[in-house]
Design a protein around this motif. Structure first.
Motif, short mmCIF file in Angstrom:
data_model
loop_
_atom_site.label_atom_id
_atom_site.label_comp_id
_atom_site.label_asym_id
_atom_site.label_seq_id
_atom_site.Cartn_x
_atom_site.Cartn_y
_atom_site.Cartn_z
N UNK A 14 40.38 11.57 27.77
CA UNK A 14 41.12 10.31 27.69
C UNK A 14 40.32 9.18 28.33
N UNK A 15 39.77 9.44 29.51
CA UNK A 15 38.97 8.42 30.20
C UNK A 15 37.75 8.03 29.36
N UNK A 16 37.01 9.03 28.88
CA UNK A 16 35.80 8.76 28.10
C UNK A 16 36.08 7.98 26.84
N UNK A 17 37.15 8.36 26.13
CA UNK A 17 37.47 7.71 24.87
C UNK A 17 37.82 6.24 25.09
N UNK A 18 38.58 5.96 26.13
CA UNK A 18 38.92 4.57 26.43
C UNK A 18 37.69 3.78 26.85
N UNK A 19 36.79 4.41 27.62
CA UNK A 19 35.54 3.75 28.00
C UNK A 19 34.71 3.47 26.76
N UNK A 20 34.55 4.48 25.91
CA UNK A 20 33.74 4.32 24.70
C UNK A 20 34.29 3.30 23.74
N UNK A 21 35.62 3.10 23.78
CA UNK A 21 36.25 2.11 22.89
C UNK A 21 36.36 0.73 23.55
N UNK A 22 35.86 0.61 24.77
CA UNK A 22 35.90 -0.68 25.46
C UNK A 22 37.27 -1.08 25.96
N UNK A 23 38.16 -0.08 26.20
CA UNK A 23 39.55 -0.37 26.57
C UNK A 23 39.92 0.10 27.97
N UNK A 24 39.01 0.78 28.64
CA UNK A 24 39.39 1.41 29.91
C UNK A 24 39.86 0.42 30.97
N UNK A 25 39.28 -0.75 31.01
CA UNK A 25 39.66 -1.73 32.03
C UNK A 25 41.07 -2.28 31.83
N UNK A 26 41.63 -2.11 30.65
CA UNK A 26 42.96 -2.67 30.36
C UNK A 26 44.07 -1.63 30.38
#
Length: 531
Positions: free
Chosen positions: A365-377
């Protein structure tokens, strides 16, 4: 109320009366009745005292547990808790919670009892320039873009429903949460009067049965939802997709177990099995899920809304993330539940062989959000066998923002892991609807223990963060955790776990096989892959 649990007490009390009667008639000496009379008095005091649920439920007999506890914890384990070597938590972990909940010193003389040469042993790398932090009240802000954001503690009560737990257990958890300023997850059983009594902050879990906000046919009722969601006590709202202990599986609360109070709380009829379906009726696609989340935000007055899942097929979660990119509708948070999670209502095969463990699910979950540019939100919560300060530190280092614990807080209530939750014969009044057993759990006493467990765990976490030379739990990273992989080799977790860089998936830099294989076939408009 007075069942076989009181047999020994009643027998001795009757014997005391009989001997007293014989003494009055002069047939025996008064000395013969002294010991039974003293034991009877001891039993009355056991029933009336408020510190030990075991003694309230098992007057006189309960003292044997504490006797064995003084002699050796392992003896107590086998006599009063069963042979739980395969249970989800070790004896040391339970003992640690009991100590912290009671306010006992949890330091240990003569060094570690762990085998530091054993493969799998982990530790926090410390700094020669440790920090000094003002307090242990670590928090992160969830829903910063919302009208009603919430500063959540990094350690909270995980999902446990009223019905699974007793009314007194729910009341004690919420009173402890209110005092400590941490979050109490309602579980899918909705918000009961016991959740509301002390005003502790709530995470309302909306599951497939829509309990507390449902129509008679089991579909979602937005008016009922809005009425409850706008309560100031509700801080977060979670759409439950799946549960770690039984992912992809619904549930049934038998009609015989549905009390009038549970019926009113869940909005289900008496005399009929309460069915929790495996899937939601309000949406069938990733885009539908996000639209439902947006709907709940609007109905709640723009409170933070997210979803909880135990990760299963990778392409399904990838499809949800693709739907975020396509619609620009983002959940405020995602709670990752590992397959290590427990419940009293899971089939054996599901407990042992279905669902992704927390480490792998959280990392994906963390990696996918990072890779999609969404982790900070999007914030990430995590649950699944999190009980100690090290567990919290390790989980945050891997990729979470905060942690939830269910069994840890159950232990703080006095749970002895007797594994009788499903029988309604819980010996400590934690997981039962039996009024007689439930009364053994004294709310003010156990609420204080819930509060102390939270505070002492966070204090221990503060000491770990300081030792690592960090300013906050949010600075923990995988390279702060070290793992032994053989008798002669150790590695940083950052070397063992695979991480994406921001925007990798958007740029086609899949890096690892799971993304290379499944990201291209994931769909925003369906949970089924594009084969």
């Amino acid at each position: 109320m007075f069942t076989s649990r009181y047999t020994v007490f009643f027998s001795i009390a009757l014997l005391s009366l009989l001997l007293a009667a014989l003494a009055v008639t002069g047939k025996i000496s008064w000395w013969w009745s002294l010991i039974p009379a003293l034991l009877t008095l001891r039993g009355i005091l056991d029933i009336r005292q408020k510190n030990h649920a075991i003694l309230r439920n098992y007057p006189l007999m309960g003292h044997f547990r504490f006797l064995f506890e003084m002699i050796r914890p392992e003896i107590r384990q086998y006599f009063f808790e069963g042979d739980n070597d395969g249970a989800p938590f070790t004896r040391k972990e339970r003992s640690l919670v009991y100590q912290r909940a009671k306010g006992d010193v949890d330091s240990r003389p003569f060094g570690t009892e762990l085998n530091v040469k054993q493969t799998g042993y982990e530790w926090v790398g410390h700094s020669l320039a440790p920090t000094v932090l003002a307090n242990h009240d670590f928090r992160v802000t969830v829903g910063a873009e919302r009208a009603q954001p919430y500063a959540i503690s990094v350690f909270n009560v995980s999902a446990m429903s009223f019905g699974a737990l007793s009314a007194n257990a729910i009341r004690a958890l919420n009173k402890g949460a209110q005092k400590g300023g941490f979050l109490h997850d309602t579980g899918e059983g909705s918000i009961s009067p016991h959740h509301r009594e002390f005003g502790g902050d709530l995470n309302w879990q909306v599951a497939s049965g829509y309990f507390g906000c449902r129509n008679e046919d089991g579909t979602f009722n937005q008016d009922k939802f809005a009425e409850q969601a706008k309560s100031p006590q509700v801080k977060l709202i979670t759409v439950k997709l799946s549960q770690g202990a039984k992912p992809g599986h619904g549930g049934i609360l038998p009609a015989a177990k549905i009390t009038p109070e549970i019926s009113a709380t869940r909005g289900v009829p008496m005399g009929v099995d309460c069915v929790s379906p495996a899937t939601h009726s309000s949406f069938k696609t990733p885009i539908g899920l996000l639209e439902f989340i947006q709907k709940l935000r609007t109905l709640s007055g723009d409170k933070p809304v997210g979803f909880k899942l135990c990760v299963g097929h990778p392409w399904e979660f990838f499809g949800i993330v693709k739907a975020m990119l396509e619609t620009n509708i983002l959940p405020d948070f995602i709670i990752v539940d590992g397959s290590e999670g427990g419940t009293g209502a899971a089939p054996l095969e599901f407990v042992d062989h279905v669902g992704m463990p927390l480490q792998e699910g959280l990392l994906m979950v963390h990696n996918t959000l990072v890779g999609a540019g969404l982790r900070d939100r999007i914030k990430i919560g995590a649950s699944g066998k999190v009980i100690t300060a090290f567990d919290v530190a390790r989980t945050i280092a891997i990729g979470a923002d905060w942690c939830n614990s269910a069994r840890g807080f159950m232990f703080s209530l006095g749970c002895i892991q007797s594994q009788s939750c499903h029988t309604d014969r819980c010996p400590t009044g934690v997981a039962t609807q039996d009024p007689g057993r439930m009364q053994a759990l004294v709310v003010p006493d156990k609420a204080e223990r819930v509060y102390r467990f939270h505070q002492t765990t966070l204090h221990a976490l503060q000491e770990l963060v300081q030792a690592a030379g960090l300013p906050h739990t949010s600075a923990l990273r995988a390279h702060h955790i070290v793992r032994r992989i053989s008798d002669h080799e150790v590695r940083l977790m950052s070397q063992l776990l695979k991480y994406l860089e921001p925007g990798d998936l958007l740029n086609g830099n899949y890096r690892y096989q799971v993304y290379e294989k499944y990201w291209p076939i994931a769909r925003a408009d369906s949970f089924h892959p594009a084969l």
